[in-house]
Design a protein around this motif. Sequence first.
Motif, PDB file in Angstrom:
ATOM      1  N   TRP A  38      52.511   7.791 118.588  1.00 16.62           N
ATOM      2  CA  TRP A  38      51.602   8.910 118.786  1.00 16.62           C
ATOM      3  C   TRP A  38      51.583   9.772 117.535  1.00 16.62           C
ATOM      4  O   TRP A  38      52.602   9.977 116.902  1.00 16.62           O
ATOM      5  CB  TRP A  38      52.066   9.784 119.959  1.00 16.62           C
ATOM      6  CG  TRP A  38      52.128   9.084 121.266  1.00 16.62           C
ATOM      7  CD1 TRP A  38      51.084   8.822 122.114  1.00 16.62           C
ATOM      8  CD2 TRP A  38      53.287   8.538 121.904  1.00 16.62           C
ATOM      9  NE1 TRP A  38      51.532   8.163 123.234  1.00 16.62           N
ATOM     10  CE2 TRP A  38      52.885   7.971 123.131  1.00 16.62           C
ATOM     11  CE3 TRP A  38      54.637   8.466 121.563  1.00 16.62           C
ATOM     12  CZ2 TRP A  38      53.762   7.364 124.008  1.00 16.62           C
ATOM     13  CZ3 TRP A  38      55.517   7.858 122.431  1.00 16.62           C
ATOM     14  CH2 TRP A  38      55.084   7.315 123.642  1.00 16.62           C
ATOM     15  N   ARG A  39      50.422  10.300 117.193  1.00 19.86           N
ATOM     16  CA  ARG A  39      50.267  11.226 116.063  1.00 19.86           C
ATOM     17  C   ARG A  39      49.950  12.588 116.663  1.00 19.86           C
ATOM     18  O   ARG A  39      48.944  12.746 117.358  1.00 19.86           O
ATOM     19  CB  ARG A  39      49.123  10.758 115.161  1.00 19.86           C
ATOM     20  CG  ARG A  39      48.922  11.625 113.965  1.00 19.86           C
ATOM     21  CD  ARG A  39      49.661  11.030 112.782  1.00 19.86           C
ATOM     22  NE  ARG A  39      49.370  11.825 111.602  1.00 19.86           N
ATOM     23  CZ  ARG A  39      50.320  12.222 110.784  1.00 19.86           C
ATOM     24  NH1 ARG A  39      51.561  11.888 111.005  1.00 19.86           N
ATOM     25  NH2 ARG A  39      50.019  12.930 109.733  1.00 19.86           N
ATOM     26  N   LEU A  40      50.833  13.566 116.413  1.00 13.52           N
ATOM     27  CA  LEU A  40      50.612  14.901 116.962  1.00 13.52           C
ATOM     28  C   LEU A  40      51.281  15.946 116.096  1.00 13.52           C
ATOM     29  O   LEU A  40      51.988  15.639 115.147  1.00 13.52           O
ATOM     30  CB  LEU A  40      51.116  14.985 118.405  1.00 13.52           C
ATOM     31  CG  LEU A  40      52.556  14.567 118.679  1.00 13.52           C
ATOM     32  CD1 LEU A  40      53.459  15.769 118.711  1.00 13.52           C
ATOM     33  CD2 LEU A  40      52.602  13.856 120.014  1.00 13.52           C
ATOM     34  N   ASN A  48      54.296  11.559 113.135  1.00 17.52           N
ATOM     35  CA  ASN A  48      54.051  10.302 113.821  1.00 17.52           C
ATOM     36  C   ASN A  48      55.327   9.989 114.608  1.00 17.52           C
ATOM     37  O   ASN A  48      56.386   9.799 114.019  1.00 17.52           O
ATOM     38  CB  ASN A  48      53.743   9.191 112.819  1.00 17.52           C
ATOM     39  CG  ASN A  48      53.335   7.914 113.505  1.00 17.52           C
ATOM     40  OD1 ASN A  48      52.657   7.944 114.526  1.00 17.52           O
ATOM     41  ND2 ASN A  48      53.736   6.794 112.955  1.00 17.52           N
ATOM     42  N   ILE A  49      55.238   9.976 115.921  1.00 18.05           N
ATOM     43  CA  ILE A  49      56.387   9.729 116.781  1.00 18.05           C
ATOM     44  C   ILE A  49      56.188   8.370 117.425  1.00 18.05           C
ATOM     45  O   ILE A  49      55.152   8.095 118.023  1.00 18.05           O
ATOM     46  CB  ILE A  49      56.512  10.823 117.849  1.00 18.05           C
ATOM     47  CG1 ILE A  49      56.691  12.176 117.154  1.00 18.05           C
ATOM     48  CG2 ILE A  49      57.666  10.522 118.806  1.00 18.05           C
ATOM     49  CD1 ILE A  49      56.583  13.356 118.059  1.00 18.05           C
ATOM     50  N   SER A  50      57.175   7.508 117.291  1.00 22.92           N
ATOM     51  CA  SER A  50      57.080   6.164 117.854  1.00 22.92           C
ATOM     52  C   SER A  50      58.440   5.752 118.396  1.00 22.92           C
ATOM     53  O   SER A  50      59.459   6.395 118.131  1.00 22.92           O
ATOM     54  CB  SER A  50      56.576   5.171 116.812  1.00 22.92           C
ATOM     55  OG  SER A  50      57.354   5.229 115.644  1.00 22.92           O
ATOM     56  N   PHE A  51      58.452   4.663 119.173  1.00 21.65           N
ATOM     57  CA  PHE A  51      59.710   4.141 119.674  1.00 21.65           C
ATOM     58  C   PHE A  51      59.610   2.639 119.835  1.00 21.65           C
ATOM     59  O   PHE A  51      58.528   2.071 119.865  1.00 21.65           O
ATOM     60  CB  PHE A  51      60.117   4.817 120.993  1.00 21.65           C
ATOM     61  CG  PHE A  51      59.432   4.277 122.206  1.00 21.65           C
ATOM     62  CD1 PHE A  51      60.086   3.383 123.046  1.00 21.65           C
ATOM     63  CD2 PHE A  51      58.146   4.653 122.534  1.00 21.65           C
ATOM     64  CE1 PHE A  51      59.461   2.880 124.177  1.00 21.65           C
ATOM     65  CE2 PHE A  51      57.517   4.161 123.659  1.00 21.65           C
ATOM     66  CZ  PHE A  51      58.173   3.265 124.478  1.00 21.65           C
ATOM     67  N   ASN A  57      65.288   2.869 119.872  1.00 24.18           N
ATOM     68  CA  ASN A  57      65.289   3.938 118.880  1.00 24.18           C
ATOM     69  C   ASN A  57      63.973   4.698 118.916  1.00 24.18           C
ATOM     70  O   ASN A  57      62.929   4.141 119.237  1.00 24.18           O
ATOM     71  CB  ASN A  57      65.499   3.394 117.463  1.00 24.18           C
ATOM     72  CG  ASN A  57      66.956   3.108 117.172  1.00 24.18           C
ATOM     73  OD1 ASN A  57      67.844   3.745 117.722  1.00 24.18           O
ATOM     74  ND2 ASN A  57      67.197   2.153 116.311  1.00 24.18           N
ATOM     75  N   VAL A  58      64.055   5.978 118.537  1.00 22.17           N
ATOM     76  CA  VAL A  58      62.887   6.827 118.353  1.00 22.17           C
ATOM     77  C   VAL A  58      62.733   7.046 116.860  1.00 22.17           C
ATOM     78  O   VAL A  58      63.720   7.227 116.147  1.00 22.17           O
ATOM     79  CB  VAL A  58      63.059   8.177 119.083  1.00 22.17           C
ATOM     80  CG1 VAL A  58      61.905   9.115 118.781  1.00 22.17           C
ATOM     81  CG2 VAL A  58      63.186   7.960 120.588  1.00 22.17           C
ATOM     82  N   TYR A  59      61.503   7.020 116.371  1.00 21.04           N
ATOM     83  CA  TYR A  59      61.218   7.180 114.950  1.00 21.04           C
ATOM     84  C   TYR A  59      60.274   8.366 114.745  1.00 21.04           C
ATOM     85  O   TYR A  59      59.284   8.505 115.461  1.00 21.04           O
ATOM     86  CB  TYR A  59      60.551   5.931 114.382  1.00 21.04           C
ATOM     87  CG  TYR A  59      61.395   4.681 114.546  1.00 21.04           C
ATOM     88  CD1 TYR A  59      62.270   4.287 113.546  1.00 21.04           C
ATOM     89  CD2 TYR A  59      61.311   3.910 115.694  1.00 21.04           C
ATOM     90  CE1 TYR A  59      63.052   3.154 113.691  1.00 21.04           C
ATOM     91  CE2 TYR A  59      62.091   2.780 115.854  1.00 21.04           C
ATOM     92  CZ  TYR A  59      62.957   2.406 114.853  1.00 21.04           C
ATOM     93  OH  TYR A  59      63.735   1.286 115.011  1.00 21.04           O
ATOM     94  N   ILE A  60      60.594   9.201 113.784  1.00 18.85           N
ATOM     95  CA  ILE A  60      59.711  10.284 113.359  1.00 18.85           C
ATOM     96  C   ILE A  60      59.269   9.939 111.943  1.00 18.85           C
ATOM     97  O   ILE A  60      60.102   9.792 111.044  1.00 18.85           O
ATOM     98  CB  ILE A  60      60.421  11.657 113.368  1.00 18.85           C
ATOM     99  CG1 ILE A  60      61.044  11.950 114.732  1.00 18.85           C
ATOM    100  CG2 ILE A  60      59.452  12.758 112.930  1.00 18.85           C
ATOM    101  CD1 ILE A  60      60.063  12.078 115.878  1.00 18.85           C
TER     102      ILE A  60
END
Length: 128
Positions: A38-40, A48-51, A57-60
């Motif tokens: 997601w881009r927010l 950009n937040i993804s997993f 893992n969660v990625y920023i």
Amino acid sequence: MSVILLAGRKKAIGQKKKVVRKVGAAAEGREPTLTASWRLTANGRKANISFSRDNMNVYIDGQPIECVAYITDNGYDLDLIFNLGEKKGHIYSDVEGTEMTNYLFFDEQLVAQDKQTNLKSGHRPEEF
């Protein structure tokens, strides 16, 4: 709706298996596949937040961050809890049959979701 969904998840988290993994740990020595992204704007900056369900893992912005994973329903439901600055983040990934829905919460408010269909899973949630 998001308050009701999150209230139910908080109760379920207490009954889940807790998994803590090192940040950035790869799944079996291979690059993880991102499950949702997601881009927010968070804390006044675009992110950009993804997993990845591969390694939980969660990625920023492409960098892994520390998180705690809770797994239940034979590995089909996944909650990832993390902090982004002063905000508390929560990703909930739910698989039912051939569909997966991924929810992103910040400070207990639903801010985004992603739905994927045509998965190979034949999972059906347990009846209560």
